[in-house]
Design a protein around this motif. Structure first.
Motif, short mmCIF file in Angstrom:
data_model
loop_
_atom_site.label_atom_id
_atom_site.label_comp_id
_atom_site.label_asym_id
_atom_site.label_seq_id
_atom_site.Cartn_x
_atom_site.Cartn_y
_atom_site.Cartn_z
N LEU A 1 3.35 6.96 1.58
CA LEU A 1 3.51 7.89 0.48
C LEU A 1 4.37 9.09 0.89
O LEU A 1 5.27 9.51 0.15
CB LEU A 1 2.14 8.37 -0.01
CG LEU A 1 2.15 9.36 -1.18
CD1 LEU A 1 2.86 8.76 -2.39
CD2 LEU A 1 0.74 9.77 -1.55
N TRP A 2 4.11 9.64 2.07
CA TRP A 2 4.90 10.77 2.54
C TRP A 2 6.35 10.37 2.79
O TRP A 2 7.27 11.13 2.46
CB TRP A 2 4.28 11.37 3.81
CG TRP A 2 3.11 12.25 3.52
CD1 TRP A 2 1.80 12.00 3.75
CD2 TRP A 2 3.17 13.54 2.90
NE1 TRP A 2 1.01 13.04 3.33
CE2 TRP A 2 1.84 14.01 2.80
CE3 TRP A 2 4.20 14.34 2.41
CZ2 TRP A 2 1.52 15.25 2.25
CZ3 TRP A 2 3.89 15.58 1.85
CH2 TRP A 2 2.57 16.02 1.77
N VAL B 1 0.83 -1.21 0.00
CA VAL B 1 0.00 0.00 0.00
C VAL B 1 0.86 1.26 0.00
O VAL B 1 1.82 1.37 0.77
CB VAL B 1 -0.95 0.01 1.22
CG1 VAL B 1 -1.77 1.29 1.26
CG2 VAL B 1 -1.85 -1.21 1.19
N PHE B 2 0.51 2.21 -0.88
CA PHE B 2 1.19 3.51 -0.93
C PHE B 2 0.17 4.62 -0.76
O PHE B 2 -0.31 5.20 -1.72
CB PHE B 2 1.95 3.68 -2.25
CG PHE B 2 3.39 3.32 -2.15
CD1 PHE B 2 4.28 4.13 -1.46
CD2 PHE B 2 3.86 2.15 -2.70
CE1 PHE B 2 5.61 3.78 -1.35
CE2 PHE B 2 5.18 1.79 -2.60
CZ PHE B 2 6.07 2.61 -1.92
N LYS B 3 -0.14 4.91 0.47
CA LYS B 3 -0.99 6.05 0.78
C LYS B 3 -0.69 6.47 2.21
O LYS B 3 -0.15 5.69 3.00
CB LYS B 3 -2.47 5.71 0.60
CG LYS B 3 -3.01 4.68 1.56
CD LYS B 3 -4.50 4.45 1.30
CE LYS B 3 -5.06 3.42 2.30
NZ LYS B 3 -6.51 3.19 2.09
N GLY B 4 -1.02 7.69 2.52
CA GLY B 4 -0.78 8.18 3.87
C GLY B 4 0.69 8.16 4.24
O GLY B 4 1.54 8.75 3.56
N PHE C 1 2.21 4.04 -9.17
CA PHE C 1 1.95 5.32 -8.53
C PHE C 1 3.18 5.82 -7.78
O PHE C 1 3.51 7.01 -7.81
CB PHE C 1 0.76 5.18 -7.56
CG PHE C 1 0.46 6.43 -6.79
CD1 PHE C 1 -0.04 7.56 -7.43
CD2 PHE C 1 0.67 6.49 -5.42
CE1 PHE C 1 -0.30 8.72 -6.73
CE2 PHE C 1 0.40 7.64 -4.70
CZ PHE C 1 -0.09 8.76 -5.35
N ASN D 1 0.05 0.25 -7.21
CA ASN D 1 0.73 1.03 -6.18
C ASN D 1 2.18 1.32 -6.56
O ASN D 1 2.70 2.41 -6.30
CB ASN D 1 0.67 0.30 -4.84
CG ASN D 1 -0.68 0.43 -4.16
OD1 ASN D 1 -0.99 1.43 -3.53
ND2 ASN D 1 -1.50 -0.60 -4.31
#
Length: 439
Positions: free
Chosen positions: A41-42, A35-38, A100, A97
């Motif tokens: 990702l940062w 997963v690449f979010k939150g 992205f 992911n």
């Protein structure tokens, strides 16, 4: 019976079963890493900026720090694991992911280098533009270490080490540099290196996942399995073959560089001319030599070029240029001319004297050679002194260089043996007159 037992004991040391993590725990950990979010990702964006700054300032420590905090390994392991277990939903999620993450990384690094006032391509940047077969090996074995660590209860600090060794972040940053500066050879070279790392880390995950017999997550027929395996083989071949070619070129360039440096060292002083500067271009097999001193004639230049054959550089393109020449100096520089001429003469004399000293030192040690050889014939001889001196005599028009040998022994040497020694030394030294003394 001993051999099978020994093999069983040996295999026990290499077994991963006792330390293997629960299959569902491994699956959950890989899914989280995809997963690449939150937060992920940062962290990725911050790591990309840190790596870009490190490449921009040519700081290895900063680049290593960026690789340590990078979360890019997650979706790559997800792709490898999902292929091995035929989990197509996880594979699609990993691809989305990962794509992205690549896009976000390229945007971040390109933006940084577009705004940075420093645009020089330092060595850390250049190192990421020419991938070879060695990068394949690093990615493959680094990936093997990574997936084994994920599958084990004793994870230790392997994952950060794999992130450093396989170097996923720097190629992405270098690709951003290529886009920001319009140098597309940098972009394509770096993207190729990043592709190599990605493919072979994922391949390592596939192999280990199959070796550890992780459960298949989807019902799949044999025909589809063969199709997937064939596709993997094609992808590996497409990525691997160019890297083998680049690896071969790298080996050839290193060989050329070594021979060229030996050649340059040999021709650094030629007929009173100094080699002021030289340039070796290993990629195009070119050597440029710039001399100072008297003006080199065509024959002298040809003689310098001909020396390259002694170093197996027949195919090298050698260019000789004239730098500072004494003949171009006017009257006002006459003192400088005389001074530099004296320096040239002194350096030539010094080299000649050094050669003479080396020759003298070699002759002084020749006594040990004689002692070693003569002891096999006459073991009672325990010492030898060897020297050469001019023999001045009224009957000689010119003095004659005569070897002097002093042999010491534990017991008295018989006259017959002395004659044998005289004859042997005369033949060994290839001298008609040899002065031999016995102690």
């Amino acid at each position: 019976m001993k051999i099978p037992y020994f093999i069983r004991k040996l295999l026990h040391f290499f077994s991963l079963e006792s330390e293997l993590e629960d299959h569902d725990s491994v699956y959950d950990e890989i899914k989280r890493g995809v997963v690449f979010k939150g937060t992920n990702l940062w962290i990725l964006i911050f790591a990309i900026i840190v790596a870009s700054v490190g490449l921009n300032m040519n700081s290895t420590a900063v680049i290593i720090g960026a690789m340590l905090i990078s979360p890019l390994m997650g979706p790559i392991n997800g792709m490898g694991y999902s292929i091995a277990t035929y989990d197509f939903e996880l594979f699609k999620k990993s691809i989305r992911n990962f794509s992205f993450a690549i896009l976000a990384s390229l945007v971040a690094s390109t933006t940084y280098f577009a705004l940075s006032p420093v645009s020089t391509a330092h060595s850390e940047l250049l190192a990421r533009t020419s991938p070879t077969i060695y990068d394949v090996l690093i990615a493959l074995f680094g990936g093997l270490a990574g997936i084994v660590a994920i599958s084990s209860k004793q994870k230790g600090n392997v994952i950060p080490g794999v992130a450093i060794a396989t170097a996923l972040m720097p190629p992405l940053c270098t690709a951003g540099y290529g886009l920001a500066t319009g140098q597309f050879d940098f972009f394509f070279g770096a993207i190729y290196l990043f592709t190599i790392n990605t493919i072979f880390i994922a391949l390592a995950s596939v192999w280990i996942s199959q070796l550890l017999k992780f459960p298949i997550r989807t019902i799949v027929d044999e025909g589809k399995k063969k199709k997937i395996n064939s596709l993997i083989t094609v992808v590996i071949a497409v990525v691997l073959l160019p890297s083998i070619f680049f690896g071969y070129k790298l080996v050839m360039q290193e060989d050329f560089l070594q021979k060229a440096n030996q050649y340059v060292s040999n021709v650094s002083l030629y007929d009173g001319n100094y080699l002021l500067k030289y340039d070796i271009d290993a990629k195009s097999d070119k050597i440029t030599l710039i001399y100072g001193g008297s003006i080199l004639s065509i024959n002298q230049k040809n003689a310098i070029i001909k020396k390259s054959k002694d170093f197996n550089l027949e195919n090298a393109a050698i260019t000789i240029e004239q730098g500072l020449t004494f003949s171009n100096m006017g009257d006002k520089d006459s003192e400088l001319f005389k001074f530099k001429e004296q320096v040239v003469n002194l350096n030539t004399s010094l080299n000649k004297k050094n050669s003479e000293i080396d020759s003298i030192m070699s002759r002084q040690k020749f006594g040990l050679t004689i002692l070693t050889e003569i002891k096999t014939i006459f073991p009672q001889i325990k010492g030898c002194i060897y020297s050469e001196s001019l023999n001045f005599n009224d009957t000689l028009k010119t003095p004659r260089m005569t070897p002097i040998v002093i042999l010491s022994s534990e017991s008295r040497i018989q006259e017959a043996d002395k004659k044998k020694i005289n004859n042997w030394l005369g033949q060994r030294l290839k001298k008609k007159y040899v002065k031999i003394y016995f102690e």
